[in-house]
Design an enzyme around this catalytic site. Structure first.
Site, PDB file in Angstrom:
ATOM      1  N   SER A 142       0.925  -1.203  -0.036  1.00  0.00           N
ATOM      2  CA  SER A 142       0.060  -0.040   0.063  1.00  0.00           C
ATOM      3  C   SER A 142       0.799   1.111  -0.029  1.00  0.00           C
ATOM      4  CB  SER A 142      -0.917  -0.037   1.216  1.00  0.00           C
ATOM      5  OG  SER A 142      -1.336   1.230   1.580  1.00  0.00           O
ATOM      6  N   TYR A 155      -0.198  -0.350  10.202  1.00  0.00           N
ATOM      7  CA  TYR A 155      -0.706  -0.658   8.852  1.00  0.00           C
ATOM      8  C   TYR A 155       0.642  -0.297   7.932  1.00  0.00           C
ATOM      9  CZ  TYR A 155      -3.284  -1.107   4.624  1.00  0.00           C
ATOM     10  OH  TYR A 155      -3.733  -1.443   3.038  1.00  0.00           O
TER      11      TYR A 155
HETATM   12  P1  NDP Z   1     -11.050  -7.029   2.352  1.00  0.00           P
HETATM   13  O1  NDP Z   1     -11.258  -6.784   3.797  1.00  0.00           O
HETATM   14  O2  NDP Z   1     -12.065  -6.708   1.419  1.00  0.00           O
HETATM   15  O3  NDP Z   1     -10.463  -8.712   2.267  1.00  0.00           O
HETATM   16  C1  NDP Z   1      -9.450  -8.826   3.207  1.00  0.00           C
HETATM   17  C2  NDP Z   1      -9.498 -10.382   2.758  1.00  0.00           C
HETATM   18  O4  NDP Z   1      -8.167 -10.957   3.643  1.00  0.00           O
HETATM   19  C3  NDP Z   1     -10.668 -11.301   3.178  1.00  0.00           C
HETATM   20  O5  NDP Z   1     -10.742 -12.488   2.235  1.00  0.00           O
HETATM   21  C4  NDP Z   1     -10.067 -11.928   4.533  1.00  0.00           C
HETATM   22  O6  NDP Z   1     -10.640 -13.023   4.835  1.00  0.00           O
HETATM   23  C5  NDP Z   1      -8.551 -12.096   4.496  1.00  0.00           C
HETATM   24  N1  NDP Z   1      -7.989 -12.234   5.552  1.00  0.00           N
HETATM   25  C6  NDP Z   1      -7.821 -11.212   6.770  1.00  0.00           C
HETATM   26  N2  NDP Z   1      -7.053 -11.763   7.700  1.00  0.00           N
HETATM   27  C7  NDP Z   1      -6.690 -12.934   7.407  1.00  0.00           C
HETATM   28  C8  NDP Z   1      -6.088 -14.062   8.150  1.00  0.00           C
HETATM   29  N3  NDP Z   1      -5.628 -13.872   9.360  1.00  0.00           N
HETATM   30  N4  NDP Z   1      -5.815 -15.194   7.393  1.00  0.00           N
HETATM   31  C9  NDP Z   1      -6.326 -15.436   6.069  1.00  0.00           C
HETATM   32  N5  NDP Z   1      -6.931 -14.540   5.595  1.00  0.00           N
HETATM   33  C10 NDP Z   1      -7.270 -13.471   6.081  1.00  0.00           C
HETATM   34  O7  NDP Z   1      -9.711  -6.177   1.634  1.00  0.00           O
HETATM   35  P2  NDP Z   1      -9.417  -5.687   0.473  1.00  0.00           P
HETATM   36  O8  NDP Z   1      -9.626  -6.440  -0.520  1.00  0.00           O
HETATM   37  O9  NDP Z   1      -9.685  -4.171   0.529  1.00  0.00           O
HETATM   38  O10 NDP Z   1      -7.673  -5.684   0.698  1.00  0.00           O
HETATM   39  C11 NDP Z   1      -6.756  -6.578   0.107  1.00  0.00           C
HETATM   40  C12 NDP Z   1      -5.398  -6.380   0.309  1.00  0.00           C
HETATM   41  O11 NDP Z   1      -5.045  -5.150  -0.381  1.00  0.00           O
HETATM   42  C13 NDP Z   1      -4.852  -5.978   1.694  1.00  0.00           C
HETATM   43  O12 NDP Z   1      -3.529  -6.418   1.905  1.00  0.00           O
HETATM   44  C14 NDP Z   1      -4.834  -4.481   1.931  1.00  0.00           C
HETATM   45  O13 NDP Z   1      -3.948  -4.023   2.738  1.00  0.00           O
HETATM   46  C15 NDP Z   1      -4.618  -4.089   0.485  1.00  0.00           C
HETATM   47  N6  NDP Z   1      -4.963  -2.687   0.126  1.00  0.00           N
HETATM   48  C16 NDP Z   1      -6.153  -2.365  -0.122  1.00  0.00           C
HETATM   49  C17 NDP Z   1      -6.422  -1.059  -0.252  1.00  0.00           C
HETATM   50  C18 NDP Z   1      -7.916  -0.412  -0.253  1.00  0.00           C
HETATM   51  O14 NDP Z   1      -8.247   0.749  -0.650  1.00  0.00           O
HETATM   52  N7  NDP Z   1      -8.836  -1.382  -0.245  1.00  0.00           N
HETATM   53  C19 NDP Z   1      -5.501  -0.174  -0.646  1.00  0.00           C
HETATM   54  C20 NDP Z   1      -4.161  -0.323  -0.512  1.00  0.00           C
HETATM   55  C21 NDP Z   1      -3.851  -2.024  -0.281  1.00  0.00           C
HETATM   56  P3  NDP Z   1     -12.360 -13.388   5.398  1.00  0.00           P
HETATM   57  O15 NDP Z   1     -13.046 -12.941   4.050  1.00  0.00           O
HETATM   58  O16 NDP Z   1     -12.345 -14.601   5.893  1.00  0.00           O
HETATM   59  O17 NDP Z   1     -12.600 -12.330   6.398  1.00  0.00           O
END
Ligand code: NDP
Length: 245
Positions: A142, A155
């Protein structure tokens, strides 16, 4: 881009950005193992909605912070002789507080998930890929890791760590045909940021030269580019997909 006869592991591949990455690999002919931690409703609904393409999607539920669960996942793939060519470390969480008020447990939760989770998955992933002397590892970082955002010391540190760790790993495995890169998405409307107040959303959109948030499929396109066979000389790089932030 053609991913026929390739299998990608996408952590957090059932919601948000990860879901779009999964869909893009499936659309390009690949097979996907999409992992999630606890939201099995979202995972099962996603698979059901995919119809025929869903036959190439396998769901795997485990916590990327737990080494025994990560090891069991990769051992399971080895025991079924499933060969993985692409690993996308996408799972991530936020627990925002100004640092002076940040509970230590929220520091650890974010570092454990975003950074240690990436470490554990990448470590096992490259060991798996070494046998074939081919692989693509992509960490979803990010801009917070580069700039440091208020209220996001945990983060930001985790996201900077993913880049630094990825660069080290990229140097270690390059000669074995494995590349390691990062994609850094700007603001993308997913559940991860749906708690942002309306005025913050407005201000953030204004700060983006394109004056809008990105879509998950726009991030997925960048991931597929780095995952392609043709991206064979891109290594240790971070691709910003931020609308010019
Ligand atoms: P979401 O919250 O929509 O989805 C997160 C996903 O990660 C879910 O599938 C969740 O599983 C899974 N997850 C979280 N913790 C764990 C764990 N301990 N073990 C296994 N799986 C886990 O997030 P985003 O799609 O928005 O983000 C995806 C990535 O992109 C992240 O790394 C985020 O930091 C990065 N990002 C996002 C931005 C944004 O604006 N959205 C900007 C920059 C980076 P479950 O469905 O079971 O909860």
């Amino acid at each position: 881009m053609d991913f026929h006869n390739q299998t990608a592991v996408v952590t957090g591949g059932t919601r948000g950005i990860g879901r779009a990455v999964t869909e893009a690999f499936l659309a390009a002919g690949g097979s996907v193992i999409a992992t999630f931690r606890s939201n099995s409703d979202a995972a099962n609904t996603f698979k059901a909605e995919l119809g025929e393409a869903g036959e190439r999607l396998t769901l795997a539920q485990f916590d990327v912070t737990q080494e025994d669960q990560v090891t069991a996942f990769w051992d399971g793939l080895d025991s079924t002789e499933t060969s993985v060519q692409v690993l996308v470390n996408n799972s991530g969480i936020r627990r925002d507080h100004v640092m002076a008020m940040m509970p230590t447990k929220d520091w650890h939760a974010v570092l454990d998930t975003n950074l240690t989770g990436t470490f554990l998955m990448a470590k096992a992933g490259v060991l798996h890929m070494l046998q074939a002397r081919y692989g693509r590892v992509i960490n979803i970082t990010s801009p917070a890791g580069q700039y440091g955002f208020e209220g996001q010391a945990n983060y930001s540190a985790s996201k900077a760590g993913q880049v630094a760790m990825g660069r080290s790993l990229s140097k270690e495995v390059a000669k074995r045909g494995i590349t390691v890169n990062c994609v850094s998405p700007g603001f993308v409307a997913t559940e991860l940021i749906d708690d942002l107040p309306a005025d913050a959303v407005k201000a953030h959109k204004k700060s983006v030269p394109m004056k809008r948030f990105g879509r998950p499929d726009e991030i997925a396109y960048a991931v597929l580019c780095l995952a392609a066979k043709e991206a064979s000389y891109i290594n240790g790089a971070t691709l910003e997909v931020t609308g010019g932030l």
